[in-house]
Motif scaffolding. Structure first.
Motif, PDB file in Angstrom:
ATOM      1  N   ILE A   1     -78.059  13.183 -52.445  1.00  8.47           N
ATOM      2  CA  ILE A   1     -77.537  13.504 -51.118  1.00  8.47           C
ATOM      3  C   ILE A   1     -78.515  14.428 -50.387  1.00  8.47           C
ATOM      4  CG2 ILE A   1     -75.110  13.290 -51.861  1.00  8.47           C
ATOM      5  CD1 ILE A   1     -75.037  16.462 -51.690  1.00  8.47           C
TER       6      ILE A   1
ATOM      7  N   SER B   1     -69.771  11.111 -53.215  1.00  7.95           N
ATOM      8  CA  SER B   1     -70.638  10.294 -52.354  1.00  7.95           C
ATOM      9  C   SER B   1     -70.943   8.930 -52.975  1.00  7.95           C
ATOM     10  CB  SER B   1     -71.951  11.002 -52.082  1.00  7.95           C
ATOM     11  OG  SER B   1     -71.726  12.245 -51.551  1.00  7.95           O
TER      12      SER B   1
ATOM     13  N   GLU C   1     -74.674  15.215 -46.204  1.00 12.98           N
ATOM     14  CA  GLU C   1     -73.385  15.140 -46.913  1.00 12.98           C
ATOM     15  C   GLU C   1     -72.822  16.533 -47.175  1.00 12.98           C
ATOM     16  OE1 GLU C   1     -76.098  13.500 -47.705  1.00 12.98           O
ATOM     17  OE2 GLU C   1     -75.630  11.384 -48.048  1.00 12.98           O
TER      18      GLU C   1
END
Ligand code: CDP
Length: 230
Positions: A4, A230, A145
């Motif tokens: 991320i 995620s 994120e």
């Protein structure tokens, strides 16, 4: 595990780079200190006499921007990437109070920001990056994120920066550091282009009363949660 993007913003001397380095090393992500890039441009401006206490030849700086080449080179012993300005290691020079005095004026210039933001976005294109600064969650990686906004009292921040510079042997006083921290906070938060603001989706952490270990544990747990989701 999926990689991320982690954006860390906050006021000056909040220890953003410490937590960013710890996270990057633990997650084996790339760490980018965006402030080092603004500091390196400032050093260039000082070396070329574009800025001093009494003047700022902003047009000269803008027309020289194409001559400024910024690169990071990983230093294995230190465990992080050092800043190079036109091929020269400037990691130590950019941390002086002298550079801190001018950096926020340099960082107000839109042409400077445009050049650096482009380079920062390229560095983060493959994710797996932790970047700290003032506009990372708002401008550089608005889709990150995980966004963190770190804060601490001005007194605590000035004390931490004073200890850091004192340890290096720099001749500075607590009062001038406190003044600089407050001065930069003001310019950084009120400038027109990309002011320091808390991104809507950022997690705010005040680390005034946290030890480094406590801070790392808390933030690492948050990061793992976000990565797993995620
Ligand atoms: O002293 P500290 O480590 O807190 O600051 P820094 O991260 O080295 O950043 C130095 C200065 O660069 C800031 O005071 C801002 O004026 C500017 N900066 C910025 O405008 N945008 C960023 N993304 C990072 C730094």
């Amino acid at each position: 595990m999926k990689k991320i993007t982690i954006a860390i913003d906050g006021f000056s001397s909040t220890g953003k780079s410490t937590i960013a380095k710890q996270l990057a090393n633990t997650l084996t992500y790339i760490y980018v200190d965006s402030g080092a890039m603004y500091r390196a441009v400032t050093l260039y401006a000082m070396q070329h006499k574009f800025i001093s206490e009494s003047y700022f030849y902003v047009d000269n700086l803008i027309s020289s921007l194409h001559k400024i080449n910024l690169t990071f080179k990983f230093n294995k012993e230190l465990g992080f990437a050092e800043m190079y300005l036109n091929g020269i290691n400037v990691e130590n020079e950019i941390r002086t109070l002298e550079v801190s005095k001018f950096v926020s004026k340099i960082a107000e210039v839109s042409e400077v920001r445009k050049k650096l933001v482009e380079q920062q976005q390229k560095m983060g294109i493959n994710k797996g990056v932790v970047m700290d600064g003032r506009d990372i969650g708002t401008v550089v990686f608005p889709n990150a994120e995980l966004k963190l906004f770190i804060n601490a009292s001005a007194q605590k921040r000035a004390q931490r920066r004073f200890d850091e510079l004192f340890k290096r042997g720099d001749k500075v006083t607590f009062d001038e550091i406190l003044k600089n921290v407050e001065y930069r906070d003001h310019i950084d938060s009120t400038r027109e282009d990309s002011p320091l603001t808390i991104a809507k989706d950022a997690i705010v952490i005040d680390n005034s009363e946290m030890t480094l270990d406590e801070q790392f544990e808390k933030i690492y747990a948050i990061a793992l949660q976000v990565i797993n989701k995620s």
